[in-house]
Write a protein that holds these residues in place. Structure first.
Motif, PDB file in Angstrom:
ATOM      1  N   MET A 327      25.609  31.978  66.511  1.00  0.00           N
ATOM      2  CA  MET A 327      27.048  31.803  66.286  1.00  0.00           C
ATOM      3  C   MET A 327      27.851  31.975  67.573  1.00  0.00           C
ATOM      4  N   HIS A 328      27.172  32.211  68.687  1.00  0.00           N
ATOM      5  CA  HIS A 328      27.842  32.326  69.982  1.00  0.00           C
ATOM      6  C   HIS A 328      27.647  31.060  70.817  1.00  0.00           C
ATOM      7  N   ALA A 329      27.214  29.990  70.181  1.00  0.00           N
ATOM      8  CA  ALA A 329      27.048  28.716  70.884  1.00  0.00           C
ATOM      9  C   ALA A 329      28.418  28.178  71.291  1.00  0.00           C
ATOM     10  N   PRO A 330      28.503  27.482  72.432  1.00  0.00           N
ATOM     11  CA  PRO A 330      29.812  26.990  72.895  1.00  0.00           C
ATOM     12  C   PRO A 330      30.461  26.000  71.941  1.00  0.00           C
ATOM     13  N   PHE A 331      29.661  25.280  71.132  1.00  0.00           N
ATOM     14  CA  PHE A 331      30.278  24.344  70.201  1.00  0.00           C
ATOM     15  C   PHE A 331      30.730  25.029  68.904  1.00  0.00           C
ATOM     16  N   LEU A 332      30.536  26.332  68.825  1.00  0.00           N
ATOM     17  CA  LEU A 332      31.104  27.090  67.714  1.00  0.00           C
ATOM     18  C   LEU A 332      32.316  27.877  68.201  1.00  0.00           C
ATOM     19  N   PHE A 333      32.075  28.891  69.034  1.00  0.00           N
ATOM     20  CA  PHE A 333      33.185  29.683  69.567  1.00  0.00           C
ATOM     21  C   PHE A 333      33.042  29.736  71.079  1.00  0.00           C
ATOM     22  N   ARG A 334      33.863  28.944  71.770  1.00  0.00           N
ATOM     23  CA  ARG A 334      33.737  28.843  73.226  1.00  0.00           C
ATOM     24  C   ARG A 334      33.956  30.185  73.900  1.00  0.00           C
TER      25      ARG A 334
END
Length: 535
Positions: A327-334
């Motif tokens: 959930m810390h991927a850039p396409f989720l929450f930059r």
């Protein structure tokens, strides 16, 4: 950018070099020092609505709820565009600029949502001064037409001239440089600006919405649809991903003057002397500020295919660590992806959904592009094997994981990647022998298959002088020691391998060619290497 003194720095506006200021009137946001506590400013709206709902006979303060819901939806619009913009595996061929966004820009845009707080406060003042706005009907088709006319006839030219004025040699170094310090546009760049600029934007938005209400055609649906469409188009223009096909402009030529595209606005951020419009290039054409390269560049970007992509020089083949980190991927929450990992309690309710997504990826997904960066002119990419860490310890999953890794290696070899590094569990000895499974299966690979140990070995070997003919090696039977020993043996360097396990020593020695095996010597204590000068 060169700092001159406190509050003044050098900034470029197109071809002009100016001194920018950070202490101009109405430059800073009033709640700058509040940090995340700024969200408490929404508290009075919630409190007033709850009070009206439970302690008053009528829902006269329903407008407070509308403001809160509208702010939440507007934030969601920006977040969804951010998600799409960072999905490189979907849009990498349609990116207007191939440059990456650096951490400085992420830091500068951290409070991109300040304008939502401002417009909520402005909206409350409007409702308190004009109570009749709280009684608007749900729908009025005349309102949509009136709102559109007011936008095209007043808001568009007003924004054009204000924007052009903000680029003047006087106002740009005072205010607008702050927005243009974001060199690579992103949906959050749309909200990145000074307090004064967003006060002006309140006027641009207010003319169609309030104007429609004051002439008697206002409705709740007009308020929601116009404001959300406004944010949608602003985010689209700053997305750095071209989504409008050039064929559409070719079939309907007039459309290119009615609605802009991401390429069009990106040119404004690059050159800053043209393409000033809000959404309609018509006003740039009338003002003689339309960049003539806009449509040819749009055609070039729209027609790109995967074969036009530049092959990366280096690929880091990683995998999902665990559900929380996914959930810390850039396409989720930059913002999360730009700071060190930590478990955030408010993400726990999303954990079951993320877990379902990970399991769904197990059914049918391929290795995908996750991120990229450029170092000294070399393109480096991170590819992700869509498997979480726990799946690597399931015996029945090993074959599928190895197949995904093999496909990634073959793809890298096919497109001309020079080095692919197997990260974390992708190099597990019990899974594929640290990658030897694929190298042995495909002996003619042009791409170098490495992992962290082999890269570390390369660094160590680089430190050993070329004229050395004997080396004492501790930890000789580890994966790192094995790589160093075999390489030195090929260089005809005598390697004294410190190990008490004859079995492990013999296993490594047999991996060397027959003529090199004699250079690998087992020693069981340090005294046997007391004459060796290199260790």
């Amino acid at each position: 950018m060169e700092k001159q003194n406190e509050g003044v720095e050098v900034v470029e506006n197109g071809n002009d070099t100016l001194l920018r200021k950070t202490d101009a009137a109405l430059f800073a946001w009033p709640w700058n020092n509040l940090g995340n506590y700024k969200y408490l400013l929404y508290g009075p709206f919630l409190a007033k609505f709850i009070h009206s709902m439970y302690w008053k006979e009528s829902m006269e303060d329903i407008w407070c709820l509308h403001i809160l819901v509208l702010c939440a939806l507007r934030g969601l619009v920006h977040q969804l565009w951010s998600t799409f913009s960072n999905m490189l595996y979907l849009n990498r061929t349609r990116r207007v600029s191939y440059e990456g966004i650096d951490y400085d820009q992420i830091d500068n845009e951290w409070d991109w949502d300040n304008f939502l707080v401002l417009q909520a406060i402005v909206g409350s003042f409007v409702y308190l001064n004009f109570p009749s706005l709280a009684n608007l009907p749900d729908w009025d088709v005349r309102g949509l037409i009136s709102c559109l006319i007011l936008h095209i006839g007043i808001s568009e030219p007003l924004f054009y001239w204000m924007h052009k004025l903000l680029h003047s040699s006087y106002l740009f170094p005072l205010y607008h440089w702050h927005h243009h310090e974001s060199k690579i546009t992103h949906p959050f760049t749309a909200g990145h600006g000074t307090f004064l600029e967003h006060l002006l934007l309140c006027v641009v938005i207010g003319i169609p919405t309030l104007g429609t209400a004051f002439i008697g055609y206002g409705s709740i649906s007009v308020m929601y649809s116009y404001i959300l469409a406004f944010d949608f188009l602003r985010c689209m223009g700053h997305s750095n991903v071209e989504i409008i096909p050039h064929s559409l402009y070719q079939r309907v030529p007039l459309l290119r003057y009615v609605i802009y595209c991401p390429t069009y606005h990106s040119l404004h951020h690059q050159e800053m002397k043209t393409n000033f419009c809000l959404f309609m290039p018509l006003y740039d054409m009338l003002g003689n500020t339309l960049n003539t390269a806009s449509w040819s560049l749009h055609e070039e970007i729209s027609s790109r295919t995967s074969t036009d992509e530049r092959a990366p020089d280096f690929v880091f083949l990683a995998h999902i660590v665990d559900i929380m980190s996914s959930m810390h991927a850039p396409f989720l929450f930059r913002s999360f992806s730009s700071v060190p990992f930590s478990t955030r309690l408010f993400l726990l309710p999303m954990w079951p959904f993320a877990f379902v997504v990970v399991l769904t990826m197990w059914l049918k997904t391929k290795t995908f592009l996750f991120s990229f960066y450029n170092i000294r002119g070399r393109l480096n990419q991170t590819w992700i094997v869509p498997r979480a860490g726990f799946q690597y310890f399931l015996p029945f999953a090993a074959e599928g994981i190895n197949k995904l890794i093999e496909e990634a290696i073959l793809r890298a070899d096919r497109i001309g990647v020079k080095v692919i590094s197997l990260a974390a569990l992708n190099k597990n000895e019990s899974l594929n022998g640290g990658g030897t499974l694929f190298v042995n299966k495909h002996p003619n690979l042009r791409v170098r298959v490495v992992h962290g140990n082999s890269l570390t070995a390369a660094v160590i070997l680089n430190e050993i002088p070329r004229d050395v003919n004997e080396v004492f090696l501790t930890g000789a039977t580890s994966k790192l020691g094995r790589a160093i020993a075999l390489y030195l043996a090929r260089r005809r360097v005598r390697v004294l391998m410190l190990t008490k396990s004859t079995e492990r020593f013999m296993k490594i020695q047999r991996e060397a060619t027959v003529e090199c095996q004699k250079y690998l010597v087992q020693v069981t204590n340090c005294k046997e290497a007391k004459q060796c000068k290199q260790s």
